[in-house]
Motif scaffolding. Structure first.
Motif, PDB file in Angstrom:
ATOM      1  N   THR A 363       0.706  -1.301   0.072  1.00  0.00           N
ATOM      2  CA  THR A 363       0.018   0.040   0.291  1.00  0.00           C
ATOM      3  C   THR A 363       0.786   1.173   0.060  1.00  0.00           C
ATOM      4  N   MET A 364       2.160   1.187  -0.334  1.00  0.00           N
ATOM      5  CA  MET A 364       3.089   2.194  -0.133  1.00  0.00           C
ATOM      6  C   MET A 364       3.543   2.508  -1.830  1.00  0.00           C
ATOM      7  N   PRO A 365       4.288   3.825  -1.861  1.00  0.00           N
ATOM      8  CA  PRO A 365       4.574   3.801  -3.297  1.00  0.00           C
ATOM      9  C   PRO A 365       5.217   2.999  -3.840  1.00  0.00           C
ATOM     10  N   GLY A 366       6.284   2.172  -3.109  1.00  0.00           N
ATOM     11  CA  GLY A 366       7.127   1.227  -3.879  1.00  0.00           C
ATOM     12  C   GLY A 366       6.575   0.025  -3.698  1.00  0.00           C
ATOM     13  N   GLU A 367       5.488  -0.222  -3.847  1.00  0.00           N
ATOM     14  CA  GLU A 367       4.674  -1.451  -3.447  1.00  0.00           C
ATOM     15  C   GLU A 367       5.093  -2.532  -4.763  1.00  0.00           C
ATOM     16  N   ARG A 368       5.541  -3.531  -4.463  1.00  0.00           N
ATOM     17  CA  ARG A 368       5.759  -4.653  -5.510  1.00  0.00           C
ATOM     18  C   ARG A 368       5.524  -6.309  -4.978  1.00  0.00           C
ATOM     19  N   THR A 369       5.390  -6.997  -5.844  1.00  0.00           N
ATOM     20  CA  THR A 369       5.060  -8.429  -5.526  1.00  0.00           C
ATOM     21  C   THR A 369       6.170  -9.196  -6.219  1.00  0.00           C
ATOM     22  N   VAL A 370       6.697 -10.171  -5.511  1.00  0.00           N
ATOM     23  CA  VAL A 370       7.806 -11.292  -5.939  1.00  0.00           C
ATOM     24  C   VAL A 370       7.165 -12.539  -5.830  1.00  0.00           C
ATOM     25  N   LEU A 371       6.984 -13.087  -6.999  1.00  0.00           N
ATOM     26  CA  LEU A 371       6.460 -14.545  -7.116  1.00  0.00           C
ATOM     27  C   LEU A 371       7.587 -15.625  -6.901  1.00  0.00           C
ATOM     28  N   ALA A 372       7.326 -16.678  -6.194  1.00  0.00           N
ATOM     29  CA  ALA A 372       8.136 -17.841  -6.160  1.00  0.00           C
ATOM     30  C   ALA A 372       7.156 -19.089  -5.815  1.00  0.00           C
ATOM     31  N   THR A 373       7.984 -20.050  -5.578  1.00  0.00           N
ATOM     32  CA  THR A 373       7.403 -21.439  -5.148  1.00  0.00           C
ATOM     33  C   THR A 373       8.270 -21.354  -3.742  1.00  0.00           C
ATOM     34  N   LEU A 374       7.853 -22.598  -3.006  1.00  0.00           N
ATOM     35  CA  LEU A 374       8.397 -23.022  -1.869  1.00  0.00           C
ATOM     36  C   LEU A 374       9.716 -23.150  -2.061  1.00  0.00           C
ATOM     37  N   GLU A 375      10.035 -23.992  -3.199  1.00  0.00           N
ATOM     38  CA  GLU A 375      11.332 -24.382  -3.403  1.00  0.00           C
ATOM     39  C   GLU A 375      12.282 -23.445  -3.972  1.00  0.00           C
ATOM     40  N   THR A 376      11.724 -22.433  -4.558  1.00  0.00           N
ATOM     41  CA  THR A 376      12.611 -21.144  -5.085  1.00  0.00           C
ATOM     42  C   THR A 376      12.643 -20.081  -4.207  1.00  0.00           C
ATOM     43  N   LEU A 377      11.904 -20.023  -3.082  1.00  0.00           N
ATOM     44  CA  LEU A 377      11.724 -18.839  -2.331  1.00  0.00           C
ATOM     45  C   LEU A 377      13.064 -18.218  -2.049  1.00  0.00           C
ATOM     46  N   GLU A 378      13.824 -18.949  -1.465  1.00  0.00           N
ATOM     47  CA  GLU A 378      15.541 -18.298  -1.163  1.00  0.00           C
ATOM     48  C   GLU A 378      15.936 -17.551  -1.968  1.00  0.00           C
ATOM     49  N   ALA A 379      16.089 -18.529  -3.140  1.00  0.00           N
ATOM     50  CA  ALA A 379      16.815 -17.637  -4.419  1.00  0.00           C
ATOM     51  C   ALA A 379      15.930 -16.541  -4.851  1.00  0.00           C
ATOM     52  N   ARG A 380      14.728 -16.568  -4.841  1.00  0.00           N
ATOM     53  CA  ARG A 380      13.938 -15.447  -5.335  1.00  0.00           C
ATOM     54  C   ARG A 380      14.250 -14.215  -4.671  1.00  0.00           C
ATOM     55  N   LEU A 381      14.169 -14.279  -3.156  1.00  0.00           N
ATOM     56  CA  LEU A 381      14.205 -13.211  -2.122  1.00  0.00           C
ATOM     57  C   LEU A 381      15.630 -12.588  -2.520  1.00  0.00           C
ATOM     58  N   ALA A 382      16.736 -13.461  -2.699  1.00  0.00           N
ATOM     59  CA  ALA A 382      17.949 -12.987  -2.933  1.00  0.00           C
ATOM     60  C   ALA A 382      17.926 -12.266  -4.118  1.00  0.00           C
ATOM     61  N   GLU A 383      17.717 -12.838  -5.287  1.00  0.00           N
ATOM     62  CA  GLU A 383      17.616 -12.140  -6.754  1.00  0.00           C
ATOM     63  C   GLU A 383      16.922 -10.929  -6.529  1.00  0.00           C
ATOM     64  N   GLU A 384      15.742 -10.747  -5.939  1.00  0.00           N
ATOM     65  CA  GLU A 384      14.985  -9.489  -5.922  1.00  0.00           C
ATOM     66  C   GLU A 384      15.430  -8.648  -4.800  1.00  0.00           C
ATOM     67  N   GLN A 385      16.350  -8.986  -3.802  1.00  0.00           N
ATOM     68  CA  GLN A 385      16.784  -8.303  -2.980  1.00  0.00           C
ATOM     69  C   GLN A 385      15.539  -7.590  -1.914  1.00  0.00           C
ATOM     70  N   VAL A 386      14.696  -8.616  -1.544  1.00  0.00           N
ATOM     71  CA  VAL A 386      13.679  -8.378  -0.878  1.00  0.00           C
ATOM     72  C   VAL A 386      13.998  -7.800   0.525  1.00  0.00           C
ATOM     73  N   LYS A 387      13.646  -6.928   1.291  1.00  0.00           N
ATOM     74  CA  LYS A 387      13.673  -6.162   2.335  1.00  0.00           C
ATOM     75  C   LYS A 387      12.558  -6.047   3.297  1.00  0.00           C
ATOM     76  N   PRO A 388      12.441  -6.129   4.405  1.00  0.00           N
ATOM     77  CA  PRO A 388      11.362  -5.920   5.364  1.00  0.00           C
ATOM     78  C   PRO A 388      10.671  -4.309   4.958  1.00  0.00           C
ATOM     79  N   PRO A 389       9.447  -4.122   4.999  1.00  0.00           N
ATOM     80  CA  PRO A 389       8.513  -4.724   5.321  1.00  0.00           C
ATOM     81  C   PRO A 389       7.874  -5.672   4.282  1.00  0.00           C
ATOM     82  N   ALA A 390       7.689  -6.748   4.495  1.00  0.00           N
ATOM     83  CA  ALA A 390       7.088  -7.714   3.550  1.00  0.00           C
ATOM     84  C   ALA A 390       6.212  -8.883   4.274  1.00  0.00           C
ATOM     85  N   ILE A 391       5.144  -9.113   3.424  1.00  0.00           N
ATOM     86  CA  ILE A 391       4.153 -10.292   3.898  1.00  0.00           C
ATOM     87  C   ILE A 391       4.460 -11.428   2.809  1.00  0.00           C
TER      88      ILE A 391
END
Ligand code: SAH
Length: 436
Positions: A363-391
Motif C-alpha cells: 500500500t506504499m509507493p514502492g509496493e511490489r510483489t515477488v512471486l516464487a514457490t516454496l522451492e525457489t523462495l530463498e533464491a527469489r528473495l536474494a535475486e530480488e533483494q527483498v527487504k522488510p517490511p514484507a508479507i
C-alpha cells in the motif's frame, strides 16, 4: 406552502413513536438514522426491502405489513411519507396535518411540513445542512464541513472536551488513507504522539506545531529496553494530563505489543482505549490483489510471525503441524528466516511447487510483489533483494491471483493460454509483479 425559510430544530426522538410509510429505498435510508437516535420506529408497507427486513428481524423496527391507515399516525410524533405512490403520500400528509404531526414527503417537498437535512456526525457534533430543496448541494456542503472537521480545519478546540489518557491507534498498513476515521480523529486530538517506524508517517505531517512527537525509532536500542521506555513515556505523559496516542502500523494487537502497553497503563491507573487498525497480513495481500481466502481453494488462513526460526528454543509455533495445513499461510517479519521456514514446510509435507507471493512495502509507493514457490523462495528473495517490511503469502490463493505464473496449479485457472505477461488483477496497477 410559502417562501419562509425553515426553522431548524434538533428532535429528540428516543422512545417516541415515529411512523415511516413505505418500504423501499427511501425508507431504507431513513430508518437506520431513526434507529440510531433511539426512536420507536413503526414501518407501514405491504412490502419491504431485504435490508429493512433484516432490521425487522433484529427487532429494531416494528413492521405493519399492510397499506397505510390514518390511525397509524395516532400517538405519533413524527412521520415520513416515503412511498412511490403520490396518492398514498397525500393521504399520509393529510392524516399527519389533522393530528399535527410533522411530516416529511419523499416525493414532493413543497407539500411537506418538515424537511430532512443532510446530516453527519463528527466528534460529538451533529452537522445538519438544509439548502432550499437541493439535496445534492446540501450533501456536498455537509461533506465539506465534515471533511474539514476531520482534518481539524474546523475544530473549535477550546470548546472540546479533552480527557487525559492513552489511545492505542492502529494506523493501517501504510497508505495514510487507510487509517480509520476514529484513528485519524484521535491523532488530531492528541497532545503527544508516540509513533513507530511502520506507522503511516505522512499523517504525522498534519499534527499541530504544539503536539509532542516521540519517535520510537530514535529510542534506545534493544527490544525490552525500548518497550520499557515507551511504557514509561506514555504513562508519564498521561499522568501529566496529556492525551497520548500510541500510533502503530497495522493493528496494535497484531505483533504490536499493544497489550503490554495496556497493562502498563492499568498498573499506573491511566485510562486507555483502543482504536483497531487494518492489519497488514490481511490488508497488504488484499491491496496487492491476493485474496487470503477463496471459495474452493482456501477455507482458512493462518498468520504466523517468522521472527524466530523453526527449531529455535524460543519458537512457539508448531511448524510440523503448520506444514500439514492446506490453507493459506501469511508470514510476517519473515524475510530473514524465510529459507528456514520454507525448509520446515517442505520437510513437513507441503509440496515444493506451492505458490508464494511476497508483497513488499504494501500500500506504499514502492509496493511490489515477488512471486516464487516454496522451492525457489530463498533464491527469489536474494535475486530480488527483498527487504522488510514484507508479507509472505504461501498457498494456492497466490495462483488464483496470478494464474499465468502458476499454470494449472488451481483447477480451472491458468489454462487459458494467456500470455505470461497478462493476468492483471485488482491492486496490480501500482504493483510491480515479478514472476517465480
Ligand atoms: N502491527 C502490525 C504488524 C507489526 S509486525 C500489523 O498489524 O500489521 C511488522 C511486520 O508486519 C513486518 O515485518 C511485515 O511482515 C508486516 N508489514 C507491516 N506493514 C507492512 C506493509 N506495508 N507491507 C508489507 N508488510 C508489512
Amino acid at each position: 406552502m410559502d417562501d419562509f425559510p425553515t426553522y431548524p430544530s434538533g428532535l429528540r426522538l428516543a422512545d417516541r413513536r415515529v411512523v415511516v410509510v413505505g418500504g423501499g429505498h427511501v425508507a431504507q435510508r431513513r430508518v437506520p438514522q431513526l434507529i440510531a437516535v433511539g426512536a420507536d420506529v413503526h414501518l407501514v408497507s405491504p412490502e419491504v426491502t431485504p435490508a429493512i427486513e433484516g432490521l425487522v428481524g433484529s427487532g429494531e423496527v416494528t413492521w405493519h405489513e399492510r397499506g397505510f391507515e390514518d390511525a397509524d399516525l395516532d400517538e405519533t410524533w413524527y412521520c415520513i411519507a416515503a412511498t412511490d405512490d403520490t396518492a398514498v403520500n397525500e393521504q399520509v400528509s393529510a392524516a399527519a396535518e389533522a393530528r399535527r404531526v410533522f411530516c416529511v414527503r419523499a416525493d414532493d417537498g413543497t407539500k411537506a411540513t418538515a424537511w430532512t437535512p443532510a446530516t453527519g456526525r463528527h466528534d460529538g457534533v451533529t452537522v445538519a445542512v438544509l439548502c432550499n430543496r437541493e439535496p445534492q448541494r446540501s450533501a456536498r456542503i455537509r461533506d465539506e464541513i465534515l471533511e474539514e472537521m476531520r482534518e481539524g480545519t474546523i475544530a473549535a478546540p477550546k470548546q472540546r472536551e479533552r480527557t487525559a489518557g492513552v489511545v492505542l491507534v492502529g494506523g493501517g498498513p501504510g497508505d495514510p488513507e487507510l487509517i480509520s476515521i476514529a484513528g485519524r480523529k484521535a491523532l488530531m486530538d492528541a497532545d503527544v504522539v508516540v509513533a513507530d517506524r511502520l506507522a503511516p508517517r505522512e499523517l504525522l505531517g498534519d499534527l499541530g506545531p504544539d503536539v509532542e512527537l516521540v519517535d520510537v525509532a530514535k529510542l534506545p536500542r534493544g527490544r525490552s529496553a525500548m518497550q520499557e521506555e515507551i511504557n514509561r513515556v506514555i504513562v508519564e505523559r498521561a499522568l501529566a494530563g496529556k492525551r497520548v496516542v500510541r500510533f502503530k502500523g497495522g493493528d496494535n494487537f497484531v505483533f504490536g505489543r499493544g497489550y503490554e502497553e495496556i497493562l502498563a497503563c492499568r498498573e499506573a491507573g491511566v485510562p486507555v482505549t483502543v482504536i483497531p487498525g487494518l492489519t497488514s497480513p490481511v490488508a497488504v495481500p488484499a491491496a496487492a490483489g491476493i485474496p487470503v481466502t477463496h471459495r474452493g481453494v482456501a477455507h482458512e488462513f493462518t498468520v504466523i510471525s517468522g521472527h524466530i526460526p523453526p527449531g529455535h528454543a524460543d519458537s512457539l509455533t508448531n511448524w510440523p503441524a503448520v506444514a500439514q495445513l492446506g490453507g493459506t499461510l501469511v508470514l510476517m517479519m519473515a524475510v530473514e528466516n524465510a529459507p528456514r521456514i520454507a525448509e520446515a514446510l517442505l520437510a513437513g509435507g507441503r509440496s515444493a511447487d506451492t505458490p508464494v507471493g511476497v508483497v513488499c512495502d504494501g500500500t506504499m509507493p514502492g509496493e511490489r510483489t515477488v512471486l516464487a514457490t516454496l522451492e525457489t523462495l530463498e533464491a527469489r528473495l536474494a535475486e530480488e533483494q527483498v527487504k522488510p517490511p514484507a508479507i509472505i503469502v504461501v498457498g494456492d490463493v497466490v495462483a488464483v491471483a496470478h494464474p499465468a505464473a502458476f499454470r494449472g496449479r488451481v483447477a480451472g485457472e491458468g489454462r487459458t493460454g494467456a500470455p505470461s505477461s497478462g493476468g492483471r488483477v485488482a491492486g496490480e496497477g501500482r504493483t510491480g509483479v515479478s514472476r517465480p
